[in-house]
Structure formats: structure tokens, C-alpha cells
Design an enzyme around this catalytic site. Sequence first.
Site, PDB file in Angstrom:
ATOM      1  CD  GLU A 154       4.641   0.890  -1.478  1.00 48.37           C
ATOM      2  OE1 GLU A 154       5.494   0.300  -2.280  1.00 48.37           O
ATOM      3  OE2 GLU A 154       3.880   1.624  -1.769  1.00 48.37           O
ATOM      4  CD  GLU A 295       4.809   5.810  -0.813  1.00 50.47           C
ATOM      5  OE1 GLU A 295       4.630   5.566  -1.968  1.00 50.47           O
ATOM      6  OE2 GLU A 295       5.667   5.442  -0.118  1.00 50.47           O
TER       7      GLU A 295
HETATM    8  C1  FCB Z   1       6.171   3.447  -3.817  1.00 48.12           C
HETATM    9  C2  FCB Z   1       7.494   3.595  -3.030  1.00 48.12           C
HETATM   10  C3  FCB Z   1       7.882   5.021  -3.128  1.00 48.12           C
HETATM   11  C4  FCB Z   1       8.007   5.520  -4.504  1.00 48.12           C
HETATM   12  C5  FCB Z   1       6.605   5.173  -5.097  1.00 48.12           C
HETATM   13  C6  FCB Z   1       6.636   5.953  -6.462  1.00 48.12           C
HETATM   14  O1  FCB Z   1       5.613   1.874  -3.979  1.00 48.12           O
HETATM   15  O2  FCB Z   1       6.890   3.404  -1.622  1.00 48.12           O
HETATM   16  O3  FCB Z   1       9.245   4.820  -2.394  1.00 48.12           O
HETATM   17  O4  FCB Z   1       8.994   4.777  -5.114  1.00 48.12           O
HETATM   18  O5  FCB Z   1       6.336   3.966  -5.064  1.00 48.12           O
END
Ligand code: FCB
Length: 381
Positions: A154, A295
Site C-alpha cells: 500500500e 488483504e
Molecule cells: C491495511 C494494512 C494492514 C492492516 C490493515 C487493517 O491497510 O496493510 O497492515 O493494518 O490495513
Amino acid sequence: MARYEFPKNFYWGAATSAHQVEGNNHNDWTEWEKETNHPISGRACDHYNKFREDFDIAKNLGHNAHRFSIEWSRVEPEEGRFNEKEIEHYRQVIAALRERGIEPFVTLWHWTLPTWIAKQGGWENKKTIDDFARHANKVARSVKNVRFWITLNEPEIYAMNSYLRGKWPPQKKSLLKFLQVYKNLAKAHKKAYAIIHSTWVLDTQVGIAKNNSYFEGWTAPVFNYFWNNWFLQKIAAYQDFIGLNHYFHNRIKGFKYNQNENKTVSDMGWEIYPEGIYHVLKDLKKYNKPIYITENGVADAQDIHREKFIKEHLKWAHKAIEDGVDLRGYLYWSLLDNFEWDSGFWPRFGLVKVDYQTMKRRIRQSAYAYAKIVKENSLEI
Ligand code: FCB
């Protein structure tokens, strides 16, 4: 009830990151935690010592993939001095996954920096691009048997929180610096991409994990371009897959951000809006690359939303597949409850609950519901 079958060889699993789970790191964040009034990561989940036990859990839940990150500050604590013991640790982490039939997705940088990098100005300094390339080179040549590499996690969230909003270390608020850091991150990815490919590991796949949001409203195309696509377009020729991190829906009214209905929210107050993942996936189709959800998850200490959250997101992800999106995996955030950056330990994202006093793990009910989907490679909802 309907049944949604997922493609053959679909990757199912969960994700973590070093600073959030390992414990006892020494990097720019730990320094910042001490210097400012922010939560201290400390022992985190002690995953550094318990990784085998944690991977046993993942295996028992049927996971066939797992994403984790390599802590740069462990591997190269001082400029140019690599710590072979730590490199060996990550070799063992990868071996432990392979022994359990779990495909590693390895992140090379998940936001934390060695202190010497922070001292030289972090990603503001062009030199960091070359230093990161050397880190990538060292790691890729040392571990060898990894197929999936995620160079950066990110970049946009990091650049925004650290250089625009002044929220995360080094807490700067400057559009100029934000853009400089963002561009340097794109350059660093490109260099690392070439380096990882030069190791000639058969069928290496290199990408980034990109946090894309679903925007609604008449100004949505502007946000969609700058937030979701700018970075991906810049590195389009340098990625073999797209890693999607998805959490947010943003209904924009005029230029007012986040005007969501918020019918259901997580413990973080983030709106739960599963349909968003469908639109985000459809938008990524134009890149003609395989996509992995690297994620997607919910902070839900009581475990009342998580099962539905996963199922609904998978239902919409499946619709994207039906519409021709080449989605090949889903990694839930996170395997374990962990250290959620400036929020500390209270947000509980885990499939597995962690008792931070005893370090005991307890598998949540939703983890079993997810395991059933994994086992059947299909979702019934
Ligand atoms: C994302 C991050 C991860 C975690 C989630 C909740 O933005 O990449 O490390 O903190 O959020």
C-alpha cells in the site's frame, strides 16, 4: 441458498505483516512509538517465535497460501551489513509454510524502515530506492524458493498517512513530499521487479499490494484515477499480478468524503460494504493481469460480523469472476489479531484470537466458517 464455485487451484489463506505480529523489532516505528505517545508494539503476537504453531493453525484451517512480510530492519540493521541469522529465520519461515503445503506470498516492505534508512530521510531520499533494491536482491537470492513476491504494501496509504496527513512516522504534512515519496516508491518497485526476475527462479510473479477503494458520486472518476489507478499505471509494465487490499467504500458528495450510509460498521467504524469489492475488481480488469486479494478483513472483537463479512465479500468477488475478472486468490486480513499501527492492539482483525497476556491462540468460529469454504472451494450462501 446458492452455491458459488471458485476456480480450480484458487489460493485461500490469510495475511500478516512483520511489525504487526513478530514482536521485538527495532525500526523507525518502534523508535516513534517510544518517542511519541503512541501504543507500543512490544512483543506483538510473538509470532517470531511461534510461527510454526501459527502455521499449524493455518494448515488445520485448510489454508493453501499465506502472506507475510520480511522485516528489512532485521535483515539489514546497519547499512550494508546483512544479518545472516535473520535471513536464516525467514528461510525457516518459508520452509515451515512449504512443509505444510502452504504457498508463501512474501512482502518485502510493509511500511517499517531500518532506523538508518529513516535517518537518511526515508523514501524522500532517492538513495533509499537503491538501498531497497539491494535489500530485494539480498533477500531474493537468499531464499530462492519463493514464487510470489509483493515488493511494497500500500504505497498510497503509507505516503498519505506519513507525508500528507502527518499521522504516521515521520509525521510530515506536505503535498510535495507526498508526491516525491510516492514517485520514489514507484521507482523502487520497478528496480526490485527487475532484480527479482534476474534471479531466474522459474515462474516468479512480482507485484505490489494496492489499497483500492470503491468510490461513488459524480467526482468518483477523479478519485478513482488518482487513488486507485495512478500508481498501477506507472508500474503497469512491471507487474505480473495485481495484489488488491480492499477495505473501503467512499460515497463522495461534491467534495465531501466518506458520506456513507454506514448501516453496518466494524469496530474501527469502517463501513461494511461487500459490493464494493466487485466494482474495484471490475475496475482492475483493464490491466489484464491475474489478481490476488492480498488483504480484506474486518475488526470485530465479538466475531459477530466476520463470517458474513467474508461470505458476502466472496459472493461479490465471485460475481467479478463470472464477469471475466481473473481472480486467483483470497487472503483474509489477518490470520491473527495483531498490532494495528497507531491504534495499537484493541482492533481485532484475526481469524484467530490472541490473548496478549499468555500469548495463547484461540480459533474464532468465523475461522471455521471460512475453513469450510476453503475445503469445498465453494461458498454456500
Ligand atoms: C491495511 C494494512 C494492514 C492492516 C490493515 C487493517 O491497510 O496493510 O497492515 O493494518 O490495513
